[in-house]
Design an enzyme around this catalytic site. Structure first.
Site, mmCIF file in Angstrom:
data_model
loop_
_atom_site.group_PDB
_atom_site.id
_atom_site.type_symbol
_atom_site.label_atom_id
_atom_site.label_comp_id
_atom_site.label_asym_id
_atom_site.label_seq_id
_atom_site.Cartn_x
_atom_site.Cartn_y
_atom_site.Cartn_z
ATOM 1 N N HIS A 117 77.449 -21.276 22.553
ATOM 2 C CA HIS A 117 78.087 -22.426 23.214
ATOM 3 C C HIS A 117 78.991 -21.958 24.350
ATOM 4 O O HIS A 117 80.088 -21.442 24.118
ATOM 5 C CB HIS A 117 78.905 -23.221 22.182
ATOM 6 C CG HIS A 117 79.477 -24.497 22.708
ATOM 7 N ND1 HIS A 117 79.320 -25.720 22.083
ATOM 8 C CD2 HIS A 117 80.209 -24.771 23.816
ATOM 9 C CE1 HIS A 117 79.929 -26.665 22.766
ATOM 10 N NE2 HIS A 117 80.496 -26.107 23.830
ATOM 11 N N HIS A 119 79.901 -22.919 28.758
ATOM 12 C CA HIS A 119 79.655 -23.789 29.927
ATOM 13 C C HIS A 119 79.540 -22.894 31.153
ATOM 14 O O HIS A 119 80.532 -22.628 31.837
ATOM 15 C CB HIS A 119 80.793 -24.788 30.094
ATOM 16 C CG HIS A 119 80.927 -25.748 28.948
ATOM 17 N ND1 HIS A 119 80.521 -27.065 29.025
ATOM 18 C CD2 HIS A 119 81.382 -25.565 27.686
ATOM 19 C CE1 HIS A 119 80.727 -27.661 27.852
ATOM 20 N NE2 HIS A 119 81.259 -26.772 27.019
ATOM 21 N N GLN A 177 78.978 -34.834 30.265
ATOM 22 C CA GLN A 177 80.425 -34.571 30.157
ATOM 23 C C GLN A 177 81.282 -35.842 30.206
ATOM 24 O O GLN A 177 82.284 -35.956 29.521
ATOM 25 C CB GLN A 177 80.853 -33.607 31.272
ATOM 26 C CG GLN A 177 82.350 -33.315 31.337
ATOM 27 C CD GLN A 177 82.874 -32.508 30.164
ATOM 28 O OE1 GLN A 177 82.719 -31.311 30.113
ATOM 29 N NE2 GLN A 177 83.486 -33.185 29.204
ATOM 30 N N HIS A 190 78.783 -32.177 21.586
ATOM 31 C CA HIS A 190 80.239 -31.986 21.523
ATOM 32 C C HIS A 190 80.727 -33.138 20.653
ATOM 33 O O HIS A 190 80.789 -34.276 21.119
ATOM 34 C CB HIS A 190 80.870 -32.086 22.913
ATOM 35 C CG HIS A 190 80.736 -30.847 23.732
ATOM 36 N ND1 HIS A 190 79.547 -30.367 24.168
ATOM 37 C CD2 HIS A 190 81.694 -29.990 24.204
ATOM 38 C CE1 HIS A 190 79.747 -29.258 24.873
ATOM 39 N NE2 HIS A 190 81.039 -29.006 24.903
ATOM 40 N N GLU A 217 85.608 -33.722 19.311
ATOM 41 C CA GLU A 217 86.500 -32.666 19.844
ATOM 42 C C GLU A 217 87.823 -33.325 20.237
ATOM 43 O O GLU A 217 88.122 -33.559 21.407
ATOM 44 C CB GLU A 217 85.867 -31.971 21.064
ATOM 45 C CG GLU A 217 86.670 -30.734 21.511
ATOM 46 C CD GLU A 217 86.146 -30.100 22.793
ATOM 47 O OE1 GLU A 217 85.277 -30.688 23.458
ATOM 48 O OE2 GLU A 217 86.659 -29.006 23.144
ATOM 49 N N ASP A 262 82.837 -20.826 24.432
ATOM 50 C CA ASP A 262 82.982 -22.116 25.111
ATOM 51 C C ASP A 262 83.268 -21.965 26.600
ATOM 52 O O ASP A 262 82.571 -22.535 27.433
ATOM 53 C CB ASP A 262 84.086 -22.947 24.438
ATOM 54 C CG ASP A 262 83.916 -24.447 24.644
ATOM 55 O OD1 ASP A 262 82.867 -24.864 25.145
ATOM 56 O OD2 ASP A 262 84.842 -25.198 24.282
HETATM 57 N N1 17E Z 1 83.864 -29.842 28.120
HETATM 58 C C1 17E Z 1 84.236 -30.394 26.939
HETATM 59 O O1 17E Z 1 84.028 -31.610 26.725
HETATM 60 N N2 17E Z 1 84.818 -29.631 26.004
HETATM 61 C C2 17E Z 1 85.031 -28.335 26.223
HETATM 62 N N3 17E Z 1 85.609 -27.608 25.264
HETATM 63 C C3 17E Z 1 84.669 -27.747 27.467
HETATM 64 C C4 17E Z 1 84.060 -28.538 28.383
HETATM 65 C C5 17E Z 1 84.927 -26.298 27.738
HETATM 66 FE FE FE2 Z 2 82.005 -27.033 24.997
#
Ligand code: 17E
Ligand code: FE2
Length: 416
Positions: free
Chosen positions: A56, A58, A151, A209, A212, A308
């Site tokens: 994982h 980006h 995103q 995701h 989070e 990440d």
């Molecule tokens: N985008 C997101 O939604 N969450 C993250 N931890 C990163 C990007 C790095």
């Molecule tokens: Fe991520």
């Protein structure tokens, strides 16, 4: 290629390995150390392991921290905002250069298998298209899986769904999602159903995701797991982050685990990222904000660790060293017992490979691709404790990275 005097994970004897036509052709136990024949590689009783897996990251955003401005609050949501200011400046050259520099860091540190998210909340899809092109160009050199990652929301971002379908048609390997960022709970739930539907329609993997956030009421994981179970996708589905699980009520968690075990989905935890981004709305005590790695692992559910970010709008450190993420993860999740250390590398090797669905071509076994790394240390415990460097990385029987360890001189009085 022939390697002698190699220690293998979870085995006590030294081994000799041979790679023919890029594939492990022979692996045999030695009775003791042997003299290295001419032309062979002497592993010197160091640990020979399957390559590290970065499940994982980006890559599209890597190495952009501070451009055009820095994330001041240290929150996930400010990161998303800062990144949205960087997105209009993206072009193919910019992305290629940063991605290659980041992959170089990963390769220097023993990674040969990468799953990268690529933001699809961008009408041009330049990040996703460039990453897919790089995946194809580098396919003989490194394993790259691309997640189409919405995103700014699959259902909340204008044309989010159409952009996702375009990304999948273009060739993204994995369907992504971000339910906790959708405007409402209803949209978050609907997005999880949509993600599973798309995975079936296009025959792709899933990596969301998921939850989070520190909000204990963020419960999209149960929707994702249930959809995975009912549609028979199980091990093809991954829930990344799931940091809200840290804050779930224990009684709810007990019920949730029943579903998770049956669903057989994978989990990715990003220790450095989550310890940094989560707990930001707490005063004291501050939550650690990592998912329940220890409990998931003990329940027989597949969990792996990832970085990440490397110097991006969310996290402005990072260096490609998964051993560092592992070190953080074991500390934060209080997995500090002897047995935890003994098999610690599972979290950045086998478990990551399972998440990527590449187990059939991963591991030190005859008939499998001749990929391995040689580590400075004799076993999981010593590599972890010493943060042992990667000395050698071999792919299909060819050396792709070699490190000469630093020579340090100390005065006589300190030498035992
Ligand atoms: N985008 C997101 O939604 N969450 C993250 N931890 C990163 C990007 C790095
Ligand atoms: Fe991520």
């Amino acid at each position: 290629m022939k390697i002698v005097n190699a220690r293998l994970r979870k085995k006590s004897r030294l081994h000799t390995l041979e790679i023919t036509d890029g594939v492990f052709s022979q692996i045999s136990a030695q009775d003791g150390p042997v003299v290295c024949p001419q032309g062979a590689i002497d592993a010197n009783s160091q640990l020979l392991s399957p390559p590290f897996v970065e499940p994982h990251i980006h890559l599209d955003a890597a190495l952009t921290a501070g451009e055009p401005s820095w994330n001041q609050s240290g929150t996930l949501f400010e990161g998303i905002e800062r990144w949205s200011e960087r997105k209009p400046m993206l072009n193919e050259t910019d992305i290629r250069q940063r991605v290659l520099r980041t992959i170089e860091l990963l390769v220097q540190n023993g990674v040969q298998h990468i799953r990268s998210h690529a933001d699809t909340s961008d009408p041009s899809l330049v990040g996703l298209k460039t990453l897919c092109a790089l995946r194809d160009e580098l396919k003989d050199k490194i394993d790259l899986q691309i997640v189409a990652f919405p995103q700014e929301g699959l259902l909340s971002y204008p044309n989010g769904l159409a952009l996702m379908e375009e990304a999948l048609t273009f060739g993204a390997d994995v369907v992504g999602g971000i339910p906790h960022f959708e405007y409402t709970r209803e949209l978050g739930e609907a997005s999880m159903k949509k993600v599973i539907e798309l995975a079936q329609k296009y025959d792709r993997l899933v990596d969301v995701h998921c939850d989070e956030i520190d909000d204990p009421n963020s419960r999209f994981l149960e929707v994702l797991a249930c959809e995975a179970l009912f549609n028979g996708l199980g091990s093809r589905v991954t829930a990344s982050h799931t940091t809200a699980m840290h804050s779930y009520d224990n009684a709810y968690c007990s019920k949730l685990f029943r579903l998770l075990k049956r669903a057989d989905i994978n989990f990715v935890s990003c220790p450095t990222e989550s310890i940094h981004l989560q707990g930001r709305f707490d005063s004291y005590p501050k939550r650690r904000g990592l998912t329940r790695v220890k409990e998931l692992n003990e329940a027989g559910i597949n969990v792996c660790f990832a970085e990440d970010s490397i110097f991006d709008p969310w996290y402005s450190l990072g260096n490609g060293k998964l051993l560092r993420s592992l070190d953080f993860g074991l500390h934060i999740c209080q997995m500090m017992g002897y047995q935890d250390f003994e098999s610690a590398l599972d979290f950045i090797t086998d478990n990551g490979a399972r998440t990527l669905n590449i187990q059939h071509r991963y591991g030190i076994e005859t008939g499998k691709p001749g990929n391995f790394i040689l580590l400075d240390g004799a076993d999981d415990y010593s590599v972890l404790r010493r943060q042992g460097e990667v000395l050698l990385s071999v792919r299909h029987g060819e050396i792709i990275m070699q490190r000469t360890p630093a020579r340090i001189t100390t005065p006589a009085w300190i030498q035992a």
